[in-house]
Design a protein around this motif. Sequence first.
Motif, PDB file in Angstrom:
ATOM      1  N   THR A 224       0.832  -1.196   0.000  1.00  0.00           N
ATOM      2  CA  THR A 224       0.000   0.000   0.000  1.00  0.00           C
ATOM      3  C   THR A 224       0.870   1.251   0.000  1.00  0.00           C
ATOM      4  N   PHE A 225       0.223   2.388  -0.231  1.00  0.00           N
ATOM      5  CA  PHE A 225       0.931   3.664  -0.247  1.00  0.00           C
ATOM      6  C   PHE A 225       1.607   3.936   1.100  1.00  0.00           C
ATOM      7  N   ARG A 226       0.888   3.710   2.172  1.00  0.00           N
ATOM      8  CA  ARG A 226       1.450   3.979   3.493  1.00  0.00           C
ATOM      9  C   ARG A 226       2.604   3.036   3.796  1.00  0.00           C
ATOM     10  N   GLU A 227       2.488   1.792   3.379  1.00  0.00           N
ATOM     11  CA  GLU A 227       3.576   0.834   3.585  1.00  0.00           C
ATOM     12  C   GLU A 227       4.814   1.266   2.797  1.00  0.00           C
ATOM     13  N   ALA A 228       4.604   1.775   1.585  1.00  0.00           N
ATOM     14  CA  ALA A 228       5.737   2.250   0.788  1.00  0.00           C
ATOM     15  C   ALA A 228       6.413   3.443   1.462  1.00  0.00           C
ATOM     16  N   CYS A 229       5.614   4.360   2.014  1.00  0.00           N
ATOM     17  CA  CYS A 229       6.189   5.506   2.741  1.00  0.00           C
ATOM     18  C   CYS A 229       6.978   5.037   3.960  1.00  0.00           C
ATOM     19  N   GLN A 230       6.453   4.032   4.672  1.00  0.00           N
ATOM     20  CA  GLN A 230       7.167   3.516   5.841  1.00  0.00           C
ATOM     21  C   GLN A 230       8.470   2.844   5.424  1.00  0.00           C
ATOM     22  N   PHE A 231       8.449   2.109   4.315  1.00  0.00           N
ATOM     23  CA  PHE A 231       9.685   1.514   3.808  1.00  0.00           C
ATOM     24  C   PHE A 231      10.724   2.597   3.531  1.00  0.00           C
ATOM     25  N   LEU A 232      10.306   3.677   2.873  1.00  0.00           N
ATOM     26  CA  LEU A 232      11.234   4.762   2.551  1.00  0.00           C
ATOM     27  C   LEU A 232      11.750   5.442   3.816  1.00  0.00           C
ATOM     28  N   ALA A 233      10.927   5.567   4.831  1.00  0.00           N
ATOM     29  CA  ALA A 233      11.374   6.171   6.093  1.00  0.00           C
ATOM     30  C   ALA A 233      12.462   5.320   6.743  1.00  0.00           C
ATOM     31  N   ILE A 234      12.301   4.009   6.687  1.00  0.00           N
ATOM     32  CA  ILE A 234      13.339   3.115   7.221  1.00  0.00           C
ATOM     33  C   ILE A 234      14.620   3.274   6.417  1.00  0.00           C
ATOM     34  N   PHE A 235      14.479   3.273   5.084  1.00  0.00           N
ATOM     35  CA  PHE A 235      15.663   3.450   4.235  1.00  0.00           C
ATOM     36  C   PHE A 235      16.382   4.749   4.554  1.00  0.00           C
ATOM     37  N   GLN A 236      15.614   5.850   4.664  1.00  0.00           N
ATOM     38  CA  GLN A 236      16.235   7.142   4.956  1.00  0.00           C
ATOM     39  C   GLN A 236      17.019   7.103   6.260  1.00  0.00           C
ATOM     40  N   ARG A 261      -3.009   2.820  -7.200  1.00  0.00           N
ATOM     41  CA  ARG A 261      -3.669   1.554  -6.868  1.00  0.00           C
ATOM     42  C   ARG A 261      -4.590   1.718  -5.661  1.00  0.00           C
ATOM     43  N   ASP A 262      -4.089   2.398  -4.627  1.00  0.00           N
ATOM     44  CA  ASP A 262      -4.905   2.580  -3.420  1.00  0.00           C
ATOM     45  C   ASP A 262      -6.100   3.494  -3.674  1.00  0.00           C
ATOM     46  N   MET A 263      -5.901   4.527  -4.495  1.00  0.00           N
ATOM     47  CA  MET A 263      -7.016   5.415  -4.827  1.00  0.00           C
ATOM     48  C   MET A 263      -8.083   4.646  -5.597  1.00  0.00           C
ATOM     49  N   LYS A 264      -7.669   3.798  -6.493  1.00  0.00           N
ATOM     50  CA  LYS A 264      -8.624   3.012  -7.283  1.00  0.00           C
ATOM     51  C   LYS A 264      -9.411   2.047  -6.401  1.00  0.00           C
ATOM     52  N   LYS A 265      -8.722   1.498  -5.387  1.00  0.00           N
ATOM     53  CA  LYS A 265      -9.380   0.565  -4.470  1.00  0.00           C
ATOM     54  C   LYS A 265     -10.265   1.285  -3.459  1.00  0.00           C
ATOM     55  N   GLY A 266     -10.096   2.592  -3.322  1.00  0.00           N
ATOM     56  CA  GLY A 266     -10.877   3.343  -2.355  1.00  0.00           C
ATOM     57  C   GLY A 266     -10.369   3.231  -0.932  1.00  0.00           C
ATOM     58  N   ILE A 267      -9.085   2.839  -0.762  1.00  0.00           N
ATOM     59  CA  ILE A 267      -8.523   2.695   0.585  1.00  0.00           C
ATOM     60  C   ILE A 267      -7.611   3.859   0.961  1.00  0.00           C
ATOM     61  N   LEU A 268      -7.554   4.882   0.094  1.00  0.00           N
ATOM     62  CA  LEU A 268      -6.709   6.048   0.343  1.00  0.00           C
ATOM     63  C   LEU A 268      -7.395   7.271  -0.213  1.00  0.00           C
ATOM     64  N   SER A 303       2.702  14.033 -12.517  1.00  0.00           N
ATOM     65  CA  SER A 303       1.509  13.244 -12.199  1.00  0.00           C
ATOM     66  C   SER A 303       0.819  13.878 -11.000  1.00  0.00           C
ATOM     67  N   ARG A 304      -0.342  13.369 -10.678  1.00  0.00           N
ATOM     68  CA  ARG A 304      -1.033  13.856  -9.482  1.00  0.00           C
ATOM     69  C   ARG A 304      -0.156  13.657  -8.254  1.00  0.00           C
ATOM     70  N   MET A 305       0.628  12.587  -8.271  1.00  0.00           N
ATOM     71  CA  MET A 305       1.527  12.313  -7.145  1.00  0.00           C
ATOM     72  C   MET A 305       2.550  13.429  -6.984  1.00  0.00           C
ATOM     73  N   SER A 306       3.038  13.984  -8.099  1.00  0.00           N
ATOM     74  CA  SER A 306       4.026  15.067  -8.034  1.00  0.00           C
ATOM     75  C   SER A 306       3.472  16.239  -7.237  1.00  0.00           C
ATOM     76  N   PHE A 307       2.217  16.600  -7.515  1.00  0.00           N
ATOM     77  CA  PHE A 307       1.612  17.761  -6.855  1.00  0.00           C
ATOM     78  C   PHE A 307       1.296  17.476  -5.390  1.00  0.00           C
ATOM     79  N   ILE A 308       0.920  16.256  -5.083  1.00  0.00           N
ATOM     80  CA  ILE A 308       0.629  15.908  -3.690  1.00  0.00           C
ATOM     81  C   ILE A 308       1.906  15.948  -2.855  1.00  0.00           C
ATOM     82  N   ILE A 309       3.007  15.458  -3.415  1.00  0.00           N
ATOM     83  CA  ILE A 309       4.285  15.522  -2.707  1.00  0.00           C
ATOM     84  C   ILE A 309       4.689  16.968  -2.473  1.00  0.00           C
TER      85      ILE A 309
END
Length: 725
Positions: A224-236, A261-268, A303-309
Amino acid sequence: MNKDVLLSAEIQRRIDSMHDEKVKQNKIKLEAYGGFYNTDDHGFIYFPDFKYEPIYAEGKDETDSGVLAGKNLRKFLSQIPPYCYKDSALAGCWVGCVRRYMHIRIPKENLMPPDLEEINNKYHMRGAGIGGTNHLGPDVKIGLELGWKGIFDRLLYYKEFNAPASAEFYEAHEDTMHGIMTYIENNAKYVRKLYEEEPEGWYKDNYKTIADILDKLMVSPPETFREACQFLAIFQSVDRTYFMGGALGQLDELLRPYFERDMKKGILTEEEAVWMVASLFYNDTHYSQLGGRTPDGKKSLNSRMSFIILQAAHTLHIPYNLAIRVYEGQDDSLLDKSLEYILEKGSGPAFSLSKGIEEGYMKQGHPKELARMRAKVGCNWVALPGIEYPLQDVTRLNLAWPLVYAIDEVMEAGEPTLEKLWDRYAYHTEVMIDAIKRNYDIHLNKISDYIPELVLNLFCHGPIERGLNCASGGVDIINLNCDGIAIATVADSFAAIEQRVVKEKKLTWEELYEALKCDFEGKEDIRLMLKSIPRFGSPESLAKKWAKKISEHYVEKMVESPTPENRIKVIPGHFSHGGILAWGKNLPATPNGRKMGDAISHSSEPDPGFAKGLTSFSPTLKANAVALTQPGWGNSAPLHLDIDSDMVIKNGGIDCLKALIMTHNEMGGTLINLNCITKEQIMRAHADPESEPDLVVRVTGYSAFFASLSKEYRQQVVDRYLTNN
């Protein structure tokens, strides 16, 4: 696509809380570290009771092998206190670089010939090219696809497959992975405990979600998106811990698949995504890029992600190190939004300029498709993710020292002329360039034995598969870099001699030399006469041709031959970082009117005050000067624009800034760092830093709280500010 996400009061509260906590943590760190630190914020959390006892070989007080580096990193990671800020979506932090707590060195005395050591000392080559670490761009996508367990499994597979006679390379990386897994486990247990102790409500639910994610990341890749962010936080956190790594990569493309993917599933929701990315920036200030284009050049990466970041960073409003990629024919929406944010809060992302970066890389023989893939992942530099070892931003040559020795020699020889001075200057510059190439050979021969890239090797294509450190053939592309600095100091000095001594004959060579040798003591009239010439950056200055000549000579000699032993190219750039006071500390007086110990000029930029008395738009003059001295080989010569926001508004606002950025790109520029703050605000904050505790500025490529900087570093920013004359 570029519309701001409407944040609920609850999401805004969480982000505001993280902002306030970061400001609070910053004050704590300032008290602990003597009142200032002149680097980007780095995002570490200060634990006053944290101590570390390093592991050394018996009878030694230093770490002298990659195996010991791995053992220390494993132990250090296992002892980092677990951390989770209550309003963050993520857990984990780092407490400092392991190198601060142990002695690691390459024994240069056993490797460096006496003549090379003498040259390094003579020319004060502080960034001499030996022992540099972490300055390469990882391919973090490797980790997102494999997960931490998958990375570990890959490591063990290739250890068995290659069956090397010595397993030290793999053992050091195994220790690293054990340390990472323990670090994750410690944080998971800690957050689980917070969950158990918290009464029912949102905080309890938040802790449970974080703990569950950490448990999952121990055994599988993020989904998920949040899991990916947590992975990156550990890496950082891990990357910073091992020798201050700070490269992340094309952040919008790393996170976009999870977001969509998460937006399409409605979980984010989009506002949840803003909060999660803000939590990632709260964790650390790793360098990353937004936008750009695909390798074939046909599709924008906006992408939309660029603007959200971008919105997450802007809303959190703490130091962060994003860059917007700029190229001709682009969709301007991301650039426009970033400039809107900068004018609103004074600082924001940097601008990585494609034309100079890409054409310079192609000049080295690389295809344009590969050149487009280089992403800004450092203070001034770009790299190919996971396949390139460039080691940028670690070596510098102070080009003012050759001038000092050249003046001494032409005066001692008698009958000085400008031509003779240039000949001796060129000679000494070439000696420094030859020395840096020899230093780099020592680095390449020994760095892997002492300080292998234990974290970044895991996120590159080749090192684990080959059992080779990335500096020793682990990755496919190895090129080295070196920055020539003090261009304006030298150019203005040559111009002052040409104008005052040769053309106007207001001074003799002997009078000039006497004034330099006494550091202008009692000769303030001569100093002001030299200083008051039209300087580099002024359209009519004699320094213009000298700056171009100095830069071109440096570039030509750097690229005309590789390192003598390993035959590796060294790519020239011009970037001084923030150390202009340190580089000028022992430098004698120079003919531009600079006194002994004063700062040298920034990178290849005009000295502050160059535009005084001119009626032209000074940011344009500065941009033109930096464009003139671009090395042209894909390494940066950045442009720092610190502009009074009132002046920007009077001259067209966003359209004015956009035109300046796009023009600099077209002229071959490589990077722009921009601050737009009113003169009154910057002066108030300089006089009383506590009055503006959360004022964020770009210093020399990195972002920092202005109040965190020493008075001398703050003065650099103040001196650079361009206002209406």
